[in-house]
Design a protein around this motif. Structure first.
Motif, PDB file in Angstrom:
ATOM      1  N   GLY A  67       0.728  -1.209  -0.023  1.00 15.50           N
ATOM      2  CA  GLY A  67      -0.012   0.042  -0.168  1.00 15.50           C
ATOM      3  C   GLY A  67       0.769   1.273   0.113  1.00 15.50           C
ATOM      4  N   ASN A  68       2.055   1.170  -0.133  1.00 22.05           N
ATOM      5  CA  ASN A  68       3.033   2.363  -0.404  1.00 22.05           C
ATOM      6  C   ASN A  68       3.055   3.162  -1.578  1.00 22.05           C
ATOM      7  OD1 ASN A  68       3.860   1.596   2.222  1.00 22.05           O
ATOM      8  ND2 ASN A  68       5.333   0.318   1.533  1.00 22.05           N
ATOM      9  N   VAL A  69       2.532   2.402  -2.767  1.00 26.02           N
ATOM     10  CA  VAL A  69       2.048   3.211  -3.924  1.00 26.02           C
ATOM     11  C   VAL A  69       0.905   2.604  -4.226  1.00 26.02           C
ATOM     12  CG1 VAL A  69       4.441   3.469  -4.742  1.00 26.02           C
ATOM     13  CG2 VAL A  69       3.450   1.255  -5.192  1.00 26.02           C
ATOM     14  N   ASP A  70       0.098   3.444  -5.275  1.00 24.04           N
ATOM     15  CA  ASP A  70      -1.339   3.115  -5.658  1.00 24.04           C
ATOM     16  C   ASP A  70      -1.456   2.122  -6.655  1.00 24.04           C
ATOM     17  OD1 ASP A  70      -2.137   5.099  -3.698  1.00 24.04           O
ATOM     18  OD2 ASP A  70      -1.668   6.539  -5.069  1.00 24.04           O
ATOM     19  N   MET A  71      -0.399   2.191  -7.807  1.00 25.23           N
ATOM     20  CA  MET A  71      -0.935   1.476  -9.017  1.00 25.23           C
ATOM     21  C   MET A  71       0.472   1.009  -9.694  1.00 25.23           C
ATOM     22  SD  MET A  71      -2.550   4.589 -10.947  1.00 25.23           S
ATOM     23  CE  MET A  71      -2.528   3.762 -12.564  1.00 25.23           C
ATOM     24  N   LEU A  72       0.365   0.164 -10.460  1.00 26.51           N
ATOM     25  CA  LEU A  72       1.507  -0.440 -11.295  1.00 26.51           C
ATOM     26  C   LEU A  72       1.236  -0.802 -12.765  1.00 26.51           C
ATOM     27  CD1 LEU A  72       4.892  -1.321 -11.233  1.00 26.51           C
ATOM     28  CD2 LEU A  72       3.500  -3.639 -10.298  1.00 26.51           C
ATOM     29  N   PHE A  73       1.816  -0.454 -13.532  1.00 30.90           N
ATOM     30  CA  PHE A  73       1.599  -1.261 -15.075  1.00 30.90           C
ATOM     31  C   PHE A  73       2.751  -2.162 -15.287  1.00 30.90           C
ATOM     32  CE2 PHE A  73       0.104   3.116 -15.102  1.00 30.90           C
ATOM     33  CZ  PHE A  73      -0.940   3.191 -15.902  1.00 30.90           C
ATOM     34  N   ASP A  74       2.092  -3.504 -14.989  1.00 30.94           N
ATOM     35  CA  ASP A  74       3.345  -4.569 -14.868  1.00 30.94           C
ATOM     36  C   ASP A  74       3.016  -5.353 -15.889  1.00 30.94           C
ATOM     37  OD1 ASP A  74       5.125  -6.048 -13.503  1.00 30.94           O
ATOM     38  OD2 ASP A  74       3.700  -7.088 -12.004  1.00 30.94           O
TER      39      ASP A  74
END
Length: 339
Positions: A213-220
């Motif tokens: 939860g330290n970042v919101d999103m990721l394009f993975d």
């Protein structure tokens, strides 16, 4: 035609001829042994595979199962050497300078065809310092979010929130200049939104921070996110391209939600240092093709939403060249920069 009759050799001449014949036989035998060790006998010892990202990322998701099957098939170890940093370019630089003997290989991918446009002072050239061997896996890019940070239940709700709240959310990447970074920049360009980019030293650390939860999103790449999506730790809102992925049939594709040109995919390939003998290259390609046909690899690839590459060695080389040009255009259009 005049024929010249040579007198039969004397004893000393016969001994010289025998020594010469013996030396020639030894040379031929040595040459045969060398060829057997170089190609037909490959691998005669463990093979080192540089993976240019920390453990736990998308490249690892395919490299480690491949290494396990390699050991079963050949009886030799495929040693995974994780060397992360600078969007995969640290490991690539190291691999480019390795001995060109078939026992030093490099597993890179989309990141390494983007890098020439993002890093102006690379000390290697992906097209000149490596020999492309095989496309190992191709997976669609997936937009994943932390469900605790983002309450949107579907992509359209999420996009509405993004447009109404510019710069409120952030997205992680495997590093500046990585495919994750450029996938995010292309998404922003095509949706008219703004999301703050937070680079990490590899997809593994980025993914762990997303889960925390330290970042919101990721394009993975779907390969590294698949298990966490299935486990409910992160939520998939979108897969790139024109069709849904069979492994996640409930996740809409980009074309369905009005983004027909969002066709980002993450692919992984195998290279050898330039100068690796052609016969050794052929033996490596042959072994990789065999591994790709194993039931174990097919099952793991399918579970990760991936396809094993079917391109010839020459066609993989063309893909690399075309992708270098394609991503140069995206970098220019998006204004993406190193951070």
């Amino acid at each position: 035609m005049q024929h010249i009759n040579h007198p039969p050799p004397g004893p000393l001449q016969r001994r010289g001829l025998l020594r010469a014949a013996g030396a020639a036989g030894l040379a031929l035998a040595a040459g045969g042994a060398s060829w057997a060790q170089g190609a037909g006998g490959w691998p005669a010892k463990p093979v080192n595979l540089v993976v240019p990202f920390p453990a736990g990322g998308g490249t690892d998701a395919f490299a480690r199962p491949l290494a396990a099957q390699f050991a079963k098939s050949t009886g030799k170890t495929l040693v995974i050497d994780n060397r992360g940093g600078a969007g995969g370019t640290v490991g690539a630089s190291f691999a480019a300078k390795a001995p060109a003997d078939g026992y030093h290989l490099f597993m890179g991918g989309t990141h390494h065809v983007i890098a020439p446009s993002m890093y102006p002072r690379l000390d290697y050239d992906i097209e000149k310092d490596f020999v492309p061997l095989a496309l190992l896996a191709s997976v669609p890019q997936v937009l994943v979010v932390n469900p605790r940070n983002i309450s949107a239940s579907n992509f359209r709700q999420f996009l509405d929130f993004l447009k109404a709240n510019p710069a409120k959310l952030n997205y992680a990447s495997a590093g500046s200049g990585s495919s994750h970074h450029l996938a995010g920049e292309l998404f922003k360009l095509q949706t008219g939104t703004f999301i703050t980019h937070i680079p990490y030293r590899g997809a593994g650390p980025a993914l762990q921070d997303l889960i925390a939860g330290n970042v919101d999103m990721l394009f993975d790449g779907l390969g590294s996110s698949a298990a966490h999506i299935k486990g409910g730790r992160i939520k998939a809102l979108l897969v790139s391209g024109a069709k849904r992925n069979p492994a996640f049939p409930d996740v809409p594709c980009a074309a369905e939600v009005g983004l027909p040109d969002y066709t980002v995919s993450t692919w992984y390939g195998l290279w050898a240092p330039r100068g690796t003998p052609a016969d050794v290259q052929a033996r490596i390609v042959e072994e990789i093709r065999k591994l790709g046909q194993s039931d174990e690899v097919k099952t793991i690839w399918a579970g990760n939403g991936a396809e094993f590459g079917t391109l010839s060695q020459a066609d993989f080389g063309k893909l690399v060249g075309n992708e270098v040009k394609r991503w140069a255009q995206v970098v220019k259009a998006s204004g993406a920069k190193l951070e």
